[in-house]
Structures are given as C-alpha cells and as structure tokens.
Write an enzyme that holds these catalytic residues in place. Sequence first.
Site, short mmCIF file in Angstrom:
data_model
loop_
_atom_site.label_atom_id
_atom_site.label_comp_id
_atom_site.label_asym_id
_atom_site.label_seq_id
_atom_site.Cartn_x
_atom_site.Cartn_y
_atom_site.Cartn_z
N ASP A 78 0.86 -1.34 -0.02
CA ASP A 78 -0.05 -0.01 -0.06
C ASP A 78 0.92 1.26 0.01
OD1 ASP A 78 -2.23 1.90 0.76
OD2 ASP A 78 -1.47 1.77 2.68
N ASP A 81 4.51 0.51 4.22
CA ASP A 81 4.62 -0.62 4.68
C ASP A 81 4.28 -1.71 3.95
OD1 ASP A 81 1.98 -0.28 4.03
OD2 ASP A 81 1.23 0.27 5.87
N TYR A 230 -7.72 2.06 6.97
CA TYR A 230 -8.57 2.32 5.89
C TYR A 230 -10.05 2.06 6.37
CZ TYR A 230 -4.41 2.85 2.93
OH TYR A 230 -3.18 3.43 2.47
#
Length: 622
Positions: A78, A81, A230
């Site tokens: 993403d 990370d 998210y």
Amino acid sequence: MARPIMSFALAALLLGCSLSSAAEDGFSYREALTKSLLFFEAQRSGKLPADQRVKWRGDSALKDGFSQGVDLVGGYYDAGDHVKFGLPMAYAVTMLSWSVIEFEKEIVDAGQLEFALDAIRWGTDYFVKAHRQPDLLWVQVGDGDSDHICWERAEDMTTPRTAYKVDCEHPGSEVAAETAAAMAAASIVFRPYDSKYSDLLLLHARQLFSFADTYRGRYDDSVHSVRKYYPSSTGYSDELLWAAAWLFEATDDKSYLNYVAQNAVVLGGTGWAVTEFSWDNKYAGLQVLLSKVLVRGGGETCNATLNQYKAKAEFFLCACLQKNNGDNVEMTPGGLLYFHDWQNLQYVSSAAFLSAVYSNYLRMANANLVCPDGQISPEMLLKFAESQADYILGKNPKSMSYLVGYGWNYPTHVHHRGASVPSIFVLPSAVGCIDGFDYWYVNKDSNPNVIEGALVGGPDLKDEFYDDRCKYEQTEPSIAGNAPLVGLFAALDGLEGDKGHSPKYSTPDSSPGSKQKSAGPNPKPNEAAVEFVHTITNTWKYQGEDYYRHQVAVKNTCGERITYLKLKIENLTGTLWGLSQTQEKKMYELPPWLQVLEPGAGFVFVYIQGGPQAAVSVVAYR
C-alpha cells in the site's frame, strides 16, 4: 472552508493573468509521468518479472495466503509498509485505468503505454486470484498492527501474513464494489489489446458488483483490523454507484445506468456535494464520470438525473477553484489545495486529475464550467490542474519537488521501509524487525534507495515541509496518491509536449527571462566560493501592493567541498524557506538535510515579500 485571502497562484489564474508555462518553469511532464509509473514497480509484491526496472527490489511475500489454502501472491504494497489493503489497491487500479481511458493517446505518445498496462495488470491479476468464488473476495493480506511494529525490507518480512476475506456472512460492499469498478475500468483498457483478458475482467466485475449489492454491509465491520488504517467513513453507497457507473462504461448495458439513476437519491449520488475525492469518498469521481454520459450521449432516458450528478460534479470543481460563494476547499499561501493534514497530496492529485478530465468534457461539449462566482473555460480549468501539478514538481515556496527523483531538490528521507534500508543485493544478511528501527528508521542519512516517482504526503497548510522519516504524514507515499498522477501528467504532456528542464530567471526590475548573477553586495575574497542566482518566479498584487516570490539558487564554485556555510540576509521582510536561521540576527546556515555542498552542487531557498529583493552575502564557509 474558504480562506479570506486568495492564494497568489490562483488569483493570477482567475483574474486572467498569464502564469508561466511548463516551458518557462522547465517542468517535463513526460519525465514526471514516467517516474510516477515507475513507483508502482517499487510497490510490487510477489515474484518480480525479468523486466523489473526497480533493481533494488527483490521477490517477497511468496507464500501469501498459503496458510489459508489460497494463492494470494502478487498485488501491491500500500504505502511505506507491507500490508496489501484491498480498498486503496482497487481504487489505485481504477484510477490507473481511467487515466489510460481518457489519455491513451498522450500515454502512447510518451512511450508509456506498456508500463501503464503492466501497472494495471499487476493489480488485476491479483484481484482475479482474490476472487475465487462469485460471493467471496480476499481483501487484505497482513495486519497493520503487527506490520507497523517492524521496520524491515519486504524481502525480509517476519510479520504475520494473515489473509482476510468478505463473503455472504461477512459482507464488504465497499471493497467488493471498488474491485468491481477496477475490473470494469481495466476491461475497457485491455479490450483493444487482449480481448480474452478483457472478457475475464468483465465477468469478475459483474459478479463482484452483484455480490456487493446483494449482500450489503460495511467492510470494516467484517475486517476489524482495517479500521485503524482504511476505515470507510462514507459507507458503501458511493462505491455501489461508482461500480455501476464503470460497468455501464464497460458494457453499455442500460441496467447499470438505470441503477445509478434509480438509486441516485437513496445512495446519495445526487444528494452529496463533496469537497474531496479519494480512495474512501468516490462521489466526486462518480459525478464527473456520469457527466461524460451527457456529453457523449446514450443516456437520454436518464438525462434529468444525470444533470443532477453533473451539478454536484461542478460543485466540487468550483470549490477547488475557490468559486463557490465561500464553500471552498482550503488553500495554502503558495497555491496548493489543502484537504487534510495527513497525506494531503493524494487528495490534490485526485482533484487535479478530475479537473483535467472535466476540462476535456467541457471542450467536447463546447461549454464552460459555471460557478456561483463566475464562469471557467475548459482552458482555465486545465490551467488550474497544471498549477497543482507544477506545485508538486517544484513551483512552490520551498522550491521542492514532492515527486521523489524528479528534479534535484526532492525528499531524501521518505517514510518507506524498502527505500530506507540498503537493498538485499547490497546487504544480503537479513535486517531484523527491531534492527531496522534501531539502525535505519532513525538514521539521519538519506535513504540508500531512491524510490523514484513516489508522491509523498506533502507540505502543511503553511507550505512547510520537513524531510524527516518520522513525519510520515508528510513523507510517506502511497499507491492511492500516485495513481491519479498518471492521467494528470499525461494530459499536461499532451498539451505542452515534452519541454525538458530549462528554468529561466528574472529580476525584480526586468521582464521574465533575463538573468542576474551576483555574490551579494560588496563581495569579499571568500565570496568567490559561492555564486547566487536571484530569480523572481511569480508576482501578484494584494491590497494595492506588489509582491514577489524570490528564488535564490546557491552554487558551490570553489572546487572543494563546503561543509559549513554562513549567510547574511539583509532587507528581508517576508517569510523564508530553505535555510536554517541562527541565533544571530539576519544570519542563516545550510538546512539540516544538506550537510555537505559538493563542488558544483547547489540548492535553492525561497522568500516572499514586497519591495526590492533581499541582499544575500557570505559571512563564512569551510
């Protein structure tokens, strides 16, 4: 909310003043396009292909999903990370596909179509693996909590690679619908090049949309571990409409158009007037996309509803342009849209992309954007998109490119595990979880690997930026932020052509394009070590007074390394960026990120003020 003082860049634009072009500023949108696609190769998970261009990356996460009986190798990490989050990944693929759909000719002309298709397919191949049954979708691999307590390369990962899914009993309408949108949009892209693959993607898109709509539920209620990273703040209504709109684009099946029309009110499509477009909030993108149907035709039975969508799309664009009677997106003094304190540039890139797309739609319709505070032509709307792209590339108060690897002054302490630890091909021994924090995360040196094309989070509301790995809200990149840049840079490259990087200089009392070199007033012998080039890169008028944006390029001309430089700056009445002020009045030193100035190397600092330019002189150096 509206700012009481309009930024100088936007004020010049809306008053009809001529802002300098890409050629004058020296921005190569083609180079920026190339690098923004390269970033996706740095984010690849799985077995890397032979033609991988980011050579400091290696194979990683080759057993994702295996412990749960499914092959989930591949996809994208993403951000900085190593979690594969399904919702922002699908959004990124949708935006990459939309970029190719709208600006395919420009991408072809730039020689980047193959790389754009590869970037999309790396995502869609993974989604095909993740969607093994019509009503089941694997939506995440890795856990944010365990991943974030380790600072290690993807190739060394020791953190759990737990996979998470949504199904009939545990629905996830947001992520299922966004993945449907990504598959549908990608099917349009691949139709001329690989029709069988396009058909496969469309089959998955139809099934995923049906799954998302039939078994409605928030995905962060089913996948609890995603809530901290998210969460779905807008719910799933926007994604359902967004997916249906993309399926109509891909199939011309009127049932999908009827869906967005019949559900326009209940799902908020014509009720939500929003001031952001992102991986979480799709309404503005949906509203712009459906406006295309009005221009192209084919949706006449739904025109009344489509016009309501169009009105909301124009609300968003007028808010970005500061033309909405006060209900506008905030802007920094340097002219950057400001949406959030965290990762602001990802929202800027998506807003600028929509501006470029809608400019095309207006041009096709021979129309203007009508805002409460005035009309905007397609050219002016595209010029606004250009202003945001130019800010990203270096036309900002700090003269910093926020696209890593573009230009010569860009962030070097990017919050990214792989970039901040030496490549596995340079340092073969494994870097442990804690060792990574102890030796590399807190290391003050620049990252050993340049993650080219990464769009970092960007500056704050006052245009301040700190190139610090620990300030992840400013220095972390993400695939969601990068994806809209592909279409934006392609649109601008198609308009301007590839102009190269050749900045021009001007002085306060001369026309743009003239050049003045100086070493400050009353040069002393030691000042021959440094050359200054004073430049005015923008001017504007506020309350009857002329203001100037001054850029000073500093170059080491002594032929030896400079490890300490002390400057005196007199007649400075405005704010300065790019130097560190000392305890002594009017005295400044090299910025913290620049410990050594090599022979022939340079840097820039910027200040904004009215009246004459400040006087810069060298006090000492060694």
